[in-house]
Design a protein around this motif. Structure first.
Motif, PDB file in Angstrom:
ATOM      1  N   LEU A  72     -37.407  70.395  29.303  1.00 10.79           N
ATOM      2  CA  LEU A  72     -37.638  71.600  30.090  1.00 10.79           C
ATOM      3  C   LEU A  72     -36.380  72.185  30.717  1.00 10.79           C
ATOM      4  CD1 LEU A  72     -40.983  70.625  31.886  1.00 10.79           C
ATOM      5  CD2 LEU A  72     -40.644  71.755  29.677  1.00 10.79           C
ATOM      6  N   VAL A  73     -35.447  71.351  31.151  1.00  8.22           N
ATOM      7  CA  VAL A  73     -34.268  71.894  31.842  1.00  8.22           C
ATOM      8  C   VAL A  73     -33.427  72.776  30.922  1.00  8.22           C
ATOM      9  CG1 VAL A  73     -32.092  71.305  32.973  1.00  8.22           C
ATOM     10  CG2 VAL A  73     -34.196  70.120  33.630  1.00  8.22           C
ATOM     11  N   PRO A  74     -32.958  72.271  29.768  1.00  5.38           N
ATOM     12  CA  PRO A  74     -32.147  73.166  28.919  1.00  5.38           C
ATOM     13  C   PRO A  74     -32.930  74.367  28.409  1.00  5.38           C
ATOM     14  CG  PRO A  74     -32.581  71.061  27.820  1.00  5.38           C
ATOM     15  CD  PRO A  74     -33.034  70.910  29.225  1.00  5.38           C
ATOM     16  N   ALA A  75     -34.209  74.150  28.067  1.00  4.04           N
ATOM     17  CA  ALA A  75     -35.009  75.275  27.572  1.00  4.04           C
ATOM     18  C   ALA A  75     -35.216  76.309  28.674  1.00  4.04           C
ATOM     19  CB  ALA A  75     -36.355  74.767  27.057  1.00  4.04           C
ATOM     20  N   GLY A  76     -35.509  75.848  29.887  1.00  6.50           N
ATOM     21  CA  GLY A  76     -35.718  76.772  30.998  1.00  6.50           C
ATOM     22  C   GLY A  76     -34.463  77.545  31.341  1.00  6.50           C
ATOM     23  N   LEU A  77     -33.298  76.894  31.319  1.00 15.26           N
ATOM     24  CA  LEU A  77     -32.046  77.592  31.593  1.00 15.26           C
ATOM     25  C   LEU A  77     -31.760  78.632  30.515  1.00 15.26           C
ATOM     26  CD1 LEU A  77     -29.707  74.694  32.829  1.00 15.26           C
ATOM     27  CD2 LEU A  77     -30.892  76.435  34.199  1.00 15.26           C
ATOM     28  N   ALA A  78     -32.239  78.366  29.290  1.00 20.70           N
ATOM     29  CA  ALA A  78     -32.054  79.331  28.198  1.00 20.70           C
ATOM     30  C   ALA A  78     -33.027  80.502  28.278  1.00 20.70           C
ATOM     31  CB  ALA A  78     -32.189  78.633  26.852  1.00 20.70           C
ATOM     32  N   GLY A  79     -33.993  80.420  29.179  1.00 15.32           N
ATOM     33  CA  GLY A  79     -34.927  81.531  29.354  1.00 15.32           C
ATOM     34  C   GLY A  79     -36.323  81.311  28.833  1.00 15.32           C
ATOM     35  N   VAL A  80     -36.637  80.105  28.393  1.00 10.09           N
ATOM     36  CA  VAL A  80     -37.985  79.801  27.910  1.00 10.09           C
ATOM     37  C   VAL A  80     -38.940  79.715  29.104  1.00 10.09           C
ATOM     38  CG1 VAL A  80     -39.413  78.074  26.727  1.00 10.09           C
ATOM     39  CG2 VAL A  80     -37.095  78.578  25.905  1.00 10.09           C
ATOM     40  N   ASP A  81     -40.161  80.207  28.935  1.00 11.30           N
ATOM     41  CA  ASP A  81     -41.183  80.124  29.976  1.00 11.30           C
ATOM     42  C   ASP A  81     -41.774  78.719  29.962  1.00 11.30           C
ATOM     43  OD1 ASP A  81     -43.348  80.301  31.698  1.00 11.30           O
ATOM     44  OD2 ASP A  81     -44.037  82.243  30.932  1.00 11.30           O
ATOM     45  N   ILE A  82     -41.168  77.809  30.713  1.00 11.20           N
ATOM     46  CA  ILE A  82     -41.619  76.420  30.690  1.00 11.20           C
ATOM     47  C   ILE A  82     -42.907  76.241  31.493  1.00 11.20           C
ATOM     48  CG2 ILE A  82     -39.347  75.473  30.222  1.00 11.20           C
ATOM     49  CD1 ILE A  82     -39.061  74.801  33.167  1.00 11.20           C
ATOM     50  N   GLY A  83     -43.211  77.166  32.380  1.00  5.35           N
ATOM     51  CA  GLY A  83     -44.489  77.111  33.091  1.00  5.35           C
ATOM     52  C   GLY A  83     -45.653  77.315  32.140  1.00  5.35           C
ATOM     53  N   GLU A  84     -45.519  78.273  31.229  1.00  4.06           N
ATOM     54  CA  GLU A  84     -46.556  78.511  30.218  1.00  4.06           C
ATOM     55  C   GLU A  84     -46.718  77.297  29.317  1.00  4.06           C
ATOM     56  OE1 GLU A  84     -47.740  81.851  26.843  1.00  4.06           O
ATOM     57  OE2 GLU A  84     -45.634  81.544  27.377  1.00  4.06           O
ATOM     58  N   LEU A  85     -45.608  76.680  28.967  1.00  2.45           N
ATOM     59  CA  LEU A  85     -45.656  75.489  28.127  1.00  2.45           C
ATOM     60  C   LEU A  85     -46.472  74.386  28.804  1.00  2.45           C
ATOM     61  CD1 LEU A  85     -44.158  74.297  25.455  1.00  2.45           C
ATOM     62  CD2 LEU A  85     -42.832  73.041  27.152  1.00  2.45           C
ATOM     63  N   LEU A  86     -46.230  74.164  30.094  1.00  2.52           N
ATOM     64  CA  LEU A  86     -46.975  73.130  30.822  1.00  2.52           C
ATOM     65  C   LEU A  86     -48.432  73.518  30.986  1.00  2.52           C
ATOM     66  CD1 LEU A  86     -44.353  72.093  33.535  1.00  2.52           C
ATOM     67  CD2 LEU A  86     -45.074  70.785  31.522  1.00  2.52           C
ATOM     68  N   ASP A  87     -48.710  74.816  31.106  1.00  3.92           N
ATOM     69  CA  ASP A  87     -50.113  75.261  31.166  1.00  3.92           C
ATOM     70  C   ASP A  87     -50.836  74.886  29.874  1.00  3.92           C
ATOM     71  OD1 ASP A  87     -49.724  76.349  33.675  1.00  3.92           O
ATOM     72  OD2 ASP A  87     -49.434  78.409  32.931  1.00  3.92           O
ATOM     73  N   GLN A  88     -50.182  75.124  28.753  1.00  2.00           N
ATOM     74  CA  GLN A  88     -50.784  74.783  27.462  1.00  2.00           C
ATOM     75  C   GLN A  88     -51.037  73.279  27.354  1.00  2.00           C
ATOM     76  OE1 GLN A  88     -47.744  76.257  24.860  1.00  2.00           O
ATOM     77  NE2 GLN A  88     -48.310  78.412  25.123  1.00  2.00           N
ATOM     78  N   ALA A  89     -50.066  72.498  27.787  1.00  2.00           N
ATOM     79  CA  ALA A  89     -50.209  71.047  27.723  1.00  2.00           C
ATOM     80  C   ALA A  89     -51.286  70.556  28.678  1.00  2.00           C
ATOM     81  CB  ALA A  89     -48.869  70.380  28.036  1.00  2.00           C
ATOM     82  N   SER A  90     -51.364  71.152  29.848  1.00  3.89           N
ATOM     83  CA  SER A  90     -52.372  70.741  30.826  1.00  3.89           C
ATOM     84  C   SER A  90     -53.780  70.990  30.310  1.00  3.89           C
ATOM     85  CB  SER A  90     -52.164  71.498  32.145  1.00  3.89           C
ATOM     86  OG  SER A  90     -50.944  71.148  32.742  1.00  3.89           O
ATOM     87  N   GLU A  91     -53.972  72.115  29.661  1.00  2.92           N
ATOM     88  CA  GLU A  91     -55.286  72.421  29.106  1.00  2.92           C
ATOM     89  C   GLU A  91     -55.661  71.414  28.023  1.00  2.92           C
ATOM     90  OE1 GLU A  91     -57.738  76.033  26.870  1.00  2.92           O
ATOM     91  OE2 GLU A  91     -55.615  76.284  27.371  1.00  2.92           O
ATOM     92  N   ALA A  92     -54.668  71.022  27.224  1.00  2.00           N
ATOM     93  CA  ALA A  92     -54.929  70.068  26.146  1.00  2.00           C
ATOM     94  C   ALA A  92     -55.125  68.653  26.663  1.00  2.00           C
ATOM     95  CB  ALA A  92     -53.772  70.088  25.149  1.00  2.00           C
ATOM     96  N   ALA A  93     -54.502  68.323  27.795  1.00  2.00           N
ATOM     97  CA  ALA A  93     -54.504  66.940  28.280  1.00  2.00           C
ATOM     98  C   ALA A  93     -55.910  66.398  28.485  1.00  2.00           C
ATOM     99  CB  ALA A  93     -53.696  66.847  29.579  1.00  2.00           C
ATOM    100  N   THR A  94     -56.781  67.209  29.034  1.00  2.00           N
ATOM    101  CA  THR A  94     -58.148  66.750  29.282  1.00  2.00           C
ATOM    102  C   THR A  94     -58.860  66.413  27.978  1.00  2.00           C
ATOM    103  OG1 THR A  94     -58.272  68.113  31.270  1.00  2.00           O
ATOM    104  CG2 THR A  94     -60.359  67.373  30.325  1.00  2.00           C
ATOM    105  N   VAL A  95     -58.693  67.269  26.988  1.00  5.19           N
ATOM    106  CA  VAL A  95     -59.328  67.051  25.687  1.00  5.19           C
ATOM    107  C   VAL A  95     -58.778  65.799  25.014  1.00  5.19           C
ATOM    108  CG1 VAL A  95     -59.634  68.025  23.383  1.00  5.19           C
ATOM    109  CG2 VAL A  95     -59.735  69.511  25.391  1.00  5.19           C
ATOM    110  N   LEU A  96     -57.471  65.630  25.065  1.00  4.26           N
ATOM    111  CA  LEU A  96     -56.815  64.531  24.358  1.00  4.26           C
ATOM    112  C   LEU A  96     -57.105  63.179  24.994  1.00  4.26           C
ATOM    113  CD1 LEU A  96     -53.409  66.284  23.629  1.00  4.26           C
ATOM    114  CD2 LEU A  96     -55.327  65.967  22.055  1.00  4.26           C
ATOM    115  N   ALA A  97     -57.558  63.168  26.239  1.00  4.71           N
ATOM    116  CA  ALA A  97     -57.888  61.914  26.923  1.00  4.71           C
ATOM    117  C   ALA A  97     -59.366  61.556  26.790  1.00  4.71           C
ATOM    118  CB  ALA A  97     -57.516  62.017  28.393  1.00  4.71           C
ATOM    119  N   THR A  98     -60.101  62.329  25.997  1.00  2.22           N
ATOM    120  CA  THR A  98     -61.550  62.156  25.882  1.00  2.22           C
ATOM    121  C   THR A  98     -61.906  61.264  24.701  1.00  2.22           C
ATOM    122  OG1 THR A  98     -61.874  64.376  26.799  1.00  2.22           O
ATOM    123  CG2 THR A  98     -63.736  63.372  25.655  1.00  2.22           C
ATOM    124  N   ASP A  99     -62.785  60.316  24.933  1.00  2.27           N
ATOM    125  CA  ASP A  99     -63.210  59.395  23.867  1.00  2.27           C
ATOM    126  C   ASP A  99     -64.378  59.993  23.090  1.00  2.27           C
ATOM    127  OD1 ASP A  99     -61.368  57.243  24.485  1.00  2.27           O
ATOM    128  OD2 ASP A  99     -62.535  56.944  26.303  1.00  2.27           O
TER     129      ASP A  99
END
Length: 540
Positions: free
Chosen positions: A207-234
């Motif tokens: 996240l640090v180098p990508a964020g300094l380059a201008g990538v929206d790392i907040g959106e990236l974490l939003d995407q991962a957060s949404e997936a996290a619940t699904v991926l932890a489901t049995d």
């Protein structure tokens, strides 16, 4: 389940076998236990390592504070006229940021090389506008330390305050953190030490180098957060369980290779990141999954893949696809990490260690410390035009007097359902045409063929080459240098380091009985053209 993240198993036979394995993983509560960071999942031998390697499951939450912090630093730098970001990092410290920046269309110069000309090109940029991100989990990575030393000297020579232009990402207490603190570098980010390098895409390393380059790392974490619940489901429809089960079922049927092709995912370079994750996590104890990253669904090795390989589309399915994976980048990072950890259980290996990576590093260090043992100046087996051919003992026959004959002999040494691996210790920018060799060799030999830039691949597929299925043959490519660069404070140049890394890895492969040929291009441009012609002559 979020509709934006999906794994579809197109091959009906593979789908049936995978369903059985997925049911087993559900019964074992594998997904939820991974998310709970249960270190017992991979057996007693792996428990100690797993106990300090599972914090990646929480990164969508624990990395959130980085969003505002990195944005503030980027704003500070821009206010000072600093808007060019150079990243010095290897393996897990460079692959994810590069995917992030390329996908977002942001400029990020990635230095994961010891090629003097490629480093010189990065130095030739406007240093007045440059910030260097030095990224190393261990804090001792030789390539990254060399880049830091070279850039620090270049900043000073240009009249730029070096300390104000260097940002560090490392583990707490590493030698790099100590050095950075003593030198007063602009900023030091310490990442969670319980996250392994190849699982660190959503940590400070990604996240640090990508964020300094201008990538929206907040959106990236939003995407991962949404997936996290699904991926932890049995549940059997959990995309990670489906993907791991499909890989495991294919492997059990004799397909130890995964051919990865982008089919319109909108993500640039994802295969290179996934390659390290899968190869380094699974390639050990004589087993594993070998990723073969190809140029697209029509590339050699994908559409014509044999029974030893499974075709995986990153994006929508094509007519040849066996498995299709779709979803946004942040979700995909987490999905592939869960799937890789899960397939480690199916294969009976520890997905968090890398027992064979250090061997090549030790061999390279030995050559640097004892240059008299350097065999790079040994007489070649044959010289053909601009190409010198060096071979492991017993690889080339007496009649292999031309480059084409040497390549033909190497290919003939590959066992049934083996693979050919190309290692190019060249300039990833100026010598980019070397990548074309992968498709040509795959097409003309019928072997699944991988391509890696050296020394970058040593932090990636290098583990599989030594620890995975021992059915590979290896083509190393090295080249002459018009100019070299001394590494400040070290008794070696970048060119000597680059050659030592090639020779060191070659020594380890040869010691393990793998057929290897090294071709040295005395003139890179002419040598690459000659090498391509030789490859095209192979079928005749």
């Amino acid at each position: 389940m979020t509709s934006s993240l999906a794994v579809e198993i197109i091959d009906p036979d593979l789908a049936d076998k995978a369903a059985t394995l997925a049911d087993r993983l559900v019964e074992e509560r594998l997904a939820s236990r991974i998310s709970e960071q249960d270190p017992t999942l991979w057996g007693p031998d792996a428990e100690a390592e797993a106990a300090i390697r599972l914090a990646w499951t929480a990164l969508p939450r624990t990395s959130r504070a980085l969003v505002a912090d990195v944005a503030a630093l980027a704003a500070e730098l821009r206010a000072e006229g600093v808007d060019r970001v150079v990243l010095a990092g290897m393996g897990g410290s460079s692959l994810a940021p590069e995917v992030l920046a390329r996908t977002a269309g942001k400029a990020l110069t990635v230095l994961d090389t010891t090629d003097p000309a490629q480093v010189a090109d990065a130095l030739a940029g406007d240093l007045e506008r440059t910030v260097l991100v030095v990224s190393s989990k261990s804090g001792t990575t030789v390539e990254t330390d060399s880049h830091r030393r070279i850039f620090e000297a270049a900043f000073r020579a240009a009249g730029v305050d070096a300390a104000s232009r260097i940002v560090v990402v490392t583990d707490p207490g590493s030698p790099l953190e100590v050095k950075a603190t003593e030198a007063g570098y602009r900023r030091v980010y310490t990442a969670d030490p319980n996250v392994g390098g190849r699982y660190s895409a959503l940590s400070a390393f990604g996240l640090v180098p990508a964020g300094l380059a201008g990538v929206d790392i907040g959106e990236l974490l939003d995407q991962a957060s949404e997936a996290a619940t699904v991926l932890a489901t049995d549940k059997p429809r959990n995309p990670a369980l489906r993907l791991a089960a499909a890989w495991g079922a294919a492997h059990a049927s004799g397909a130890e290779k995964l051919v990865l092709a982008d089919t319109g995912s909108g993500i640039t370079g994802f295969g290179d990141w996934a390659e390290q994750l899968i190869a380094e996590s699974t390639g050990k104890e004589g087993t594993g999954l070998l990723p073969v990253v190809v140029e697209g669904p029509q590339a050699a090795g994908f559409a014509d893949a044999g029974p030893d390989a499974t075709r995986v589309s990153i994006g929508p399915a094509t007519d040849e696809t066996a498995i299709s994976v779709t979803g946004p980048l942040g979700a995909q990072f987490l999905l592939w990490e869960y799937a890789t950890a899960a397939v480690g259980r199916l294969l009976g290996i520890d997905p968090f260690n890398q027992p064979d990576v250090e061997a090549a590093k030790k061999a390279a260090r030995a050559l640097l410390d004892n240059p008299e043992t350097d065999t790079g100046s040994a007489r070649p087996s044959t010289v053909d035009g601009e190409v010198e051919v060096y071979a492991a003992p017993g690889v080339l026959t007496a009649g292999a007097g031309t480059l084409t004959e040497a390549l033909r002999t190497l290919v003939a040494a590959a066992p049934h359902d083996g693979y050919l691996s190309i290692h190019a210790y060249l300039n990833r920018i100026d010598d980019a045409s070397a990548e074309l060799l992968r498709g040509e060799l795959a097409r003309n030999t019928g072997l699944q063929t991988t391509f890696g830039w050296g020394p970058r691949f040593l932090h990636s597929t290098g583990q599989y080459h030594k620890g995975g299925a021992q059915n590979g043959v290896f083509l190393q490519i090295t080249g002459g240098h018009d100019e070299d660069a001394q590494v400040p404070g070290r008794p070696y140049t970048l060119g000597s380091l680059q050659l030592a890394q090639a020779l060191g890895d070659g020594h380890v492969l040869i010691e393990r009985g793998r057929p290897l040929v090294r071709v040295h291009l005395t003139d890179r441009l002419a040598g690459l053209a000659q090498l391509m012609r030789a490859v095209q002559e192979l079928p005749h």
